[in-house]
Design a protein around this motif. Sequence first.
Motif, PDB file in Angstrom:
ATOM      1  N   GLY A 258       0.959  68.829  13.575  1.00 35.66           N
ATOM      2  CA  GLY A 258       2.116  68.701  14.450  1.00 35.66           C
ATOM      3  C   GLY A 258       2.787  70.061  14.592  1.00 35.66           C
TER       4      GLY A 258
ATOM      5  N   ALA B 107       8.493  70.112  17.593  1.00 35.82           N
ATOM      6  CA  ALA B 107       8.711  68.759  18.100  1.00 35.82           C
ATOM      7  C   ALA B 107      10.155  68.311  17.926  1.00 35.82           C
ATOM      8  CB  ALA B 107       7.774  67.774  17.416  1.00 35.82           C
ATOM      9  N   TYR B 108      10.852  68.852  16.895  1.00 29.66           N
ATOM     10  CA  TYR B 108      12.255  68.467  16.716  1.00 29.66           C
ATOM     11  C   TYR B 108      13.203  69.656  16.724  1.00 29.66           C
ATOM     12  CZ  TYR B 108      10.486  69.143  11.916  1.00 29.66           C
ATOM     13  OH  TYR B 108       9.863  69.619  10.792  1.00 29.66           O
TER      14      TYR B 108
ATOM     15  N   THR C 260       6.223  71.551  23.321  1.00 25.89           N
ATOM     16  CA  THR C 260       7.092  70.620  22.606  1.00 25.89           C
ATOM     17  C   THR C 260       6.768  69.180  22.974  1.00 25.89           C
ATOM     18  OG1 THR C 260       8.866  72.240  22.409  1.00 25.89           O
ATOM     19  CG2 THR C 260       9.480  69.922  22.243  1.00 25.89           C
TER      20      THR C 260
ATOM     21  N   LYS D 142       3.619  68.006  21.260  1.00 29.26           N
ATOM     22  CA  LYS D 142       3.771  67.742  19.834  1.00 29.26           C
ATOM     23  C   LYS D 142       4.575  66.472  19.573  1.00 29.26           C
ATOM     24  CE  LYS D 142       1.223  71.093  18.410  1.00 29.26           C
ATOM     25  NZ  LYS D 142      -0.078  70.825  17.734  1.00 29.26           N
ATOM     26  N   HIS D 143       5.475  66.110  20.478  1.00 35.46           N
ATOM     27  CA  HIS D 143       6.086  64.782  20.397  1.00 35.46           C
ATOM     28  C   HIS D 143       5.000  63.716  20.519  1.00 35.46           C
ATOM     29  CE1 HIS D 143      10.520  64.857  20.246  1.00 35.46           C
ATOM     30  NE2 HIS D 143      10.409  66.079  20.748  1.00 35.46           N
TER      31      HIS D 143
ATOM     32  N   THR E 180       3.237  63.085  17.279  1.00 33.44           N
ATOM     33  CA  THR E 180       3.993  62.208  16.383  1.00 33.44           C
ATOM     34  C   THR E 180       3.765  60.742  16.748  1.00 33.44           C
ATOM     35  OG1 THR E 180       5.667  63.908  16.017  1.00 33.44           O
ATOM     36  CG2 THR E 180       6.299  61.645  15.519  1.00 33.44           C
TER      37      THR E 180
ATOM     38  N   ASP F 225       3.856  69.178   9.948  1.00 24.99           N
ATOM     39  CA  ASP F 225       4.635  69.975  10.893  1.00 24.99           C
ATOM     40  C   ASP F 225       4.790  71.378  10.314  1.00 24.99           C
ATOM     41  OD1 ASP F 225       4.978  67.908  12.759  1.00 24.99           O
ATOM     42  OD2 ASP F 225       6.616  67.069  11.583  1.00 24.99           O
TER      43      ASP F 225
END
Length: 244
Positions: free
Chosen positions: A135, A139-140, A150, A153-154, A157, A178
């Motif tokens: 990941g 993503a966050y 981004t 990568k979400h 998840t 991650d």
Amino acid sequence: MAVAIITGAGSGIGRAVAVELAGRGWDIVLAGRRAEGLEETARLAGRGLPVPTDVSDAASVAALFAAAKAEFGRIDLLFNNAGTNTPALPFETLASEALAEVIAVNLTGPLFCAREAVAAMKAQAPQGGRIINNGSVSAYGPRPHSVAYTASKHGITGLTKSLILDCRDFGISVCQVDIGNAATARTDRMSQGVPQANGTTAIEPRMDVAMLARHIVGLAELPAEVMVPFSTIMPTTMPLYGRG
């Protein structure tokens, strides 16, 4: 002897994980677009089956898994690692082809690879195995001008969470790592300074990729009845928290 497939194995994180696995006695299947990179990884690892692969192409992925099964008879680990990015430019200026490639490599590719891995791991005896998805902390905590990366990568998840649910009754464990700022060629620019969320430019710390590989292989070698669904590994002083 356990068998691992590593995508994106021709350089960077994939190469480091391949070398670490081989050093611990694993048989390794090396997937990536560049044959010469895969061959160099096999040389550094002292073993390895290079299989040039385009993870965004379903037929190419199927051929990869067929080659692994033909050579070794089973698959115990998939490290879903291959990835790419767009230039760090305003979203509206990026070409459609560049956006599509990021989704194809970073999300569709892992979907294709996971599908083949799940089928193989369900069918083999003894049944089961492990899938580790690469990941990203992005993503966050996204960086400026990283929309496609981004978003992809979400998606990883979501893939991880769904596979955990669907695979747990078949001895297949699934997890996501991650990763923040591993010291590879891709992150060389960080030592020169990269854009920050507050509009400034700053040099960012990086961590040893061999140390990262040990973390990933540690997850791979957990007992079959144990899993770590999500882990984050990053330099202590990396400016992640507060940027997103």
